[in-house]
Motif scaffolding. Structure first.
Motif, PDB file in Angstrom:
ATOM      1  N   TRP A 102      48.633  40.141  35.303  1.00  0.00           N
ATOM      2  CA  TRP A 102      47.333  40.811  35.397  1.00  0.00           C
ATOM      3  C   TRP A 102      46.395  39.961  36.260  1.00  0.00           C
ATOM      4  N   THR A 103      45.484  40.623  36.935  1.00  0.00           N
ATOM      5  CA  THR A 103      44.401  39.929  37.628  1.00  0.00           C
ATOM      6  C   THR A 103      43.131  40.106  36.810  1.00  0.00           C
ATOM      7  N   LEU A 104      42.510  38.991  36.437  1.00  0.00           N
ATOM      8  CA  LEU A 104      41.250  39.017  35.695  1.00  0.00           C
ATOM      9  C   LEU A 104      40.129  38.575  36.619  1.00  0.00           C
ATOM     10  N   LEU A 105      39.050  39.317  36.620  1.00  0.00           N
ATOM     11  CA  LEU A 105      37.877  38.981  37.422  1.00  0.00           C
ATOM     12  C   LEU A 105      36.649  38.976  36.530  1.00  0.00           C
ATOM     13  N   GLY A 106      36.017  37.814  36.443  1.00  0.00           N
ATOM     14  CA  GLY A 106      34.781  37.687  35.674  1.00  0.00           C
ATOM     15  C   GLY A 106      33.599  37.507  36.600  1.00  0.00           C
ATOM     16  N   PHE A 107      32.467  38.091  36.249  1.00  0.00           N
ATOM     17  CA  PHE A 107      31.273  37.922  37.077  1.00  0.00           C
ATOM     18  C   PHE A 107      30.038  37.823  36.192  1.00  0.00           C
ATOM     19  N   SER A 108      29.066  37.101  36.709  1.00  0.00           N
ATOM     20  CA  SER A 108      27.774  36.971  36.038  1.00  0.00           C
ATOM     21  C   SER A 108      26.698  37.043  37.118  1.00  0.00           C
ATOM     22  N   LEU A 109      25.925  38.124  37.096  1.00  0.00           N
ATOM     23  CA  LEU A 109      24.896  38.349  38.112  1.00  0.00           C
ATOM     24  C   LEU A 109      23.513  38.346  37.468  1.00  0.00           C
ATOM     25  N   PRO A 110      22.505  37.907  38.203  1.00  0.00           N
ATOM     26  CA  PRO A 110      21.137  37.957  37.678  1.00  0.00           C
ATOM     27  C   PRO A 110      20.766  39.370  37.230  1.00  0.00           C
ATOM     28  N   GLU A 111      19.974  39.469  36.206  1.00  0.00           N
ATOM     29  CA  GLU A 111      19.609  40.765  35.635  1.00  0.00           C
ATOM     30  C   GLU A 111      18.980  41.691  36.670  1.00  0.00           C
ATOM     31  N   SER A 112      18.260  41.124  37.640  1.00  0.00           N
ATOM     32  CA  SER A 112      17.555  41.939  38.633  1.00  0.00           C
ATOM     33  C   SER A 112      18.489  42.489  39.715  1.00  0.00           C
ATOM     34  N   TRP A 113      19.731  42.032  39.754  1.00  0.00           N
ATOM     35  CA  TRP A 113      20.658  42.462  40.805  1.00  0.00           C
ATOM     36  C   TRP A 113      21.381  43.753  40.412  1.00  0.00           C
ATOM     37  N   GLN A 114      20.646  44.794  40.186  1.00  0.00           N
ATOM     38  CA  GLN A 114      21.261  46.044  39.743  1.00  0.00           C
ATOM     39  C   GLN A 114      22.104  46.691  40.841  1.00  0.00           C
ATOM     40  N   ARG A 115      21.610  46.653  42.068  1.00  0.00           N
ATOM     41  CA  ARG A 115      22.368  47.250  43.165  1.00  0.00           C
ATOM     42  C   ARG A 115      23.673  46.495  43.394  1.00  0.00           C
ATOM     43  N   SER A 134      32.167  43.698  29.391  1.00  0.00           N
ATOM     44  CA  SER A 134      31.113  44.015  30.352  1.00  0.00           C
ATOM     45  C   SER A 134      31.201  43.205  31.637  1.00  0.00           C
ATOM     46  N   GLY A 135      31.460  41.928  31.548  1.00  0.00           N
ATOM     47  CA  GLY A 135      31.528  41.085  32.736  1.00  0.00           C
ATOM     48  C   GLY A 135      32.921  40.594  33.048  1.00  0.00           C
ATOM     49  N   LEU A 136      33.934  41.216  32.433  1.00  0.00           N
ATOM     50  CA  LEU A 136      35.313  40.802  32.655  1.00  0.00           C
ATOM     51  C   LEU A 136      36.163  42.038  32.927  1.00  0.00           C
ATOM     52  N   TRP A 137      36.709  42.109  34.150  1.00  0.00           N
ATOM     53  CA  TRP A 137      37.488  43.271  34.573  1.00  0.00           C
ATOM     54  C   TRP A 137      38.937  42.859  34.781  1.00  0.00           C
ATOM     55  N   ILE A 138      39.844  43.822  34.653  1.00  0.00           N
ATOM     56  CA  ILE A 138      41.273  43.539  34.691  1.00  0.00           C
ATOM     57  C   ILE A 138      42.003  44.592  35.512  1.00  0.00           C
ATOM     58  N   ALA A 139      43.053  44.159  36.210  1.00  0.00           N
ATOM     59  CA  ALA A 139      43.895  45.078  36.984  1.00  0.00           C
ATOM     60  C   ALA A 139      45.345  44.623  36.873  1.00  0.00           C
ATOM     61  N   PRO A 140      46.292  45.561  36.890  1.00  0.00           N
ATOM     62  CA  PRO A 140      47.704  45.178  36.826  1.00  0.00           C
ATOM     63  C   PRO A 140      48.167  44.550  38.140  1.00  0.00           C
ATOM     64  N   GLY A 141      49.048  43.542  38.032  1.00  0.00           N
ATOM     65  CA  GLY A 141      49.594  42.907  39.219  1.00  0.00           C
ATOM     66  C   GLY A 141      48.654  41.871  39.816  1.00  0.00           C
ATOM     67  N   GLU A 142      49.018  41.372  40.975  1.00  0.00           N
ATOM     68  CA  GLU A 142      48.200  40.390  41.685  1.00  0.00           C
ATOM     69  C   GLU A 142      47.379  41.105  42.750  1.00  0.00           C
ATOM     70  N   ARG A 162      44.859  34.765  37.434  1.00  0.00           N
ATOM     71  CA  ARG A 162      46.086  35.502  37.154  1.00  0.00           C
ATOM     72  C   ARG A 162      46.470  35.197  35.709  1.00  0.00           C
ATOM     73  N   ALA A 163      46.955  36.212  34.989  1.00  0.00           N
ATOM     74  CA  ALA A 163      47.204  36.003  33.561  1.00  0.00           C
ATOM     75  C   ALA A 163      48.374  36.849  33.077  1.00  0.00           C
ATOM     76  N   HIS A 164      48.896  36.478  31.902  1.00  0.00           N
ATOM     77  CA  HIS A 164      49.892  37.266  31.184  1.00  0.00           C
ATOM     78  C   HIS A 164      49.379  37.475  29.758  1.00  0.00           C
ATOM     79  N   ALA A 165      49.672  38.631  29.190  1.00  0.00           N
ATOM     80  CA  ALA A 165      49.223  38.936  27.833  1.00  0.00           C
ATOM     81  C   ALA A 165      50.024  38.135  26.813  1.00  0.00           C
TER      82      ALA A 165
END
Length: 276
Positions: A102-115, A134-142, A162-165
């Motif tokens: 799995w591909t894990l993507l985490g993000f943290s954006l300032p509250e004002s960065w809505q766009r 909310s701030g952690l997204w996942i997709a299968p594969g690399e 990159r991760a495995h369950a």
């Protein structure tokens, strides 16, 4: 919404050019495009506007021959079309060979960065990601997201792993919680409903090219929205395989007539050396 209602003229035009121009070093006469698109249900004004808009966006280039205007691909549009071609004919709709990554993507954006947050979420969705939290997204594969993150200028705010369950993880339940499976399945089922009759029918000869064009464009729209989740963790009646069989069967049935129609209806011109 059906595929017929949701398809944009730009999607049809890119599909048309990928089918008739990609890899051939030719341009196509605007009148030929208008003719084929009229048979696909797109009016002349909408076709002309789409051609003009795509030139301005760097997706098409023009080549004048006497009083006629021909259109060809740019490097950018050719790359987009090669990606779509690979997705249709090599990758396919059914992910049978997932290696557990799995591909894990985490993000943290300032509250004002809505766009920026909205743009990132939209890009991640189109790249096959779903929101694990909310701030952690996942997709299968690399999944390579470097270009995506760079385009948005968010490299400093994003972390990718990159991760495995874990062995005790219920992956099927996680998938159902993270992705809208009923919505995705409905797209495949709608595609089958719209096209399965053509597995045993043939159109009029001059309409075959436009019909195959719409078939390809609709199929690409469906599979581009599919994150290609591992089939062994999807419901037993998952409709992607049936839809793909319908696509290939109808495509093969239409192709001989479509090729004959393209020879009659299309005015193609070699790309001039100064235009290549």
């Amino acid at each position: 919404m059906t595929g017929e209602e949701s398809l944009r003229p730009q999607s049809l035009l890119l599909t048309f050019l990928g089918d008739q121009v990609l890899g051939r070093d030719v341009c196509v006469y605007s009148g030929s495009v208008i003719d084929v698109f009229a048979r696909a249900g797109v009016g002349e004004q909408a076709t002309r506007s789409t051609l003009t808009r795509m030139v301005k966006r760097g997706l098409l280039r023009r080549q004048r021959e006497g009083r006629k205007m021909y259109f060809g691909l740019t490097e950018h549009s050719a790359a987009v079309l090669r990606d779509g071609e690979h997705r249709i004919w090599q990758t396919g709709a059914v992910n049978r060979h997932w290696d557990g990554t799995w591909t894990l993507l985490g993000f943290s954006l300032p509250e004002s960065w809505q766009r920026q947050r909205h743009d990132l979420r939209s890009k991640l969705t189109w790249s096959g990601f779903g929101p694990l939290f909310s701030g952690l997204w996942i997709a299968p594969g690399e999944v390579d997201v470097a270009e995506l993150v760079s385009e948005l200028g968010l490299a400093a705010h994003v972390k990718v792993f990159r991760a495995h369950a874990d062995a005790g993880m219920d992956i099927g339940a996680m998938i159902e919680e993270t992705w809208e499976l009923p919505e995705l399945a409905a797209r495949y089922e709608e595609f089958v409903r719209r096209w399965e009759a053509w597995e045993s029918r043939l159109p009029d000869a001059d309409d075959a090219l436009a019909l195959r064009l719409r078939l390809q464009a609709e199929w690409l729209e469906v599979i581009r929205r599919d994150p290609r989740l591992p089939v062994k963790h999807l419901p037993d009646d998952w409709p992607a395989e049936r839809a793909e069989k319908t696509f290939r069967a109808v495509y093969d049935r239409l192709t001989p007539l479509a090729q004959e129609a393209s020879e009659r209806l299309l005015d193609l011109m070699p790309v001039r050396p100064d235009q290549a």
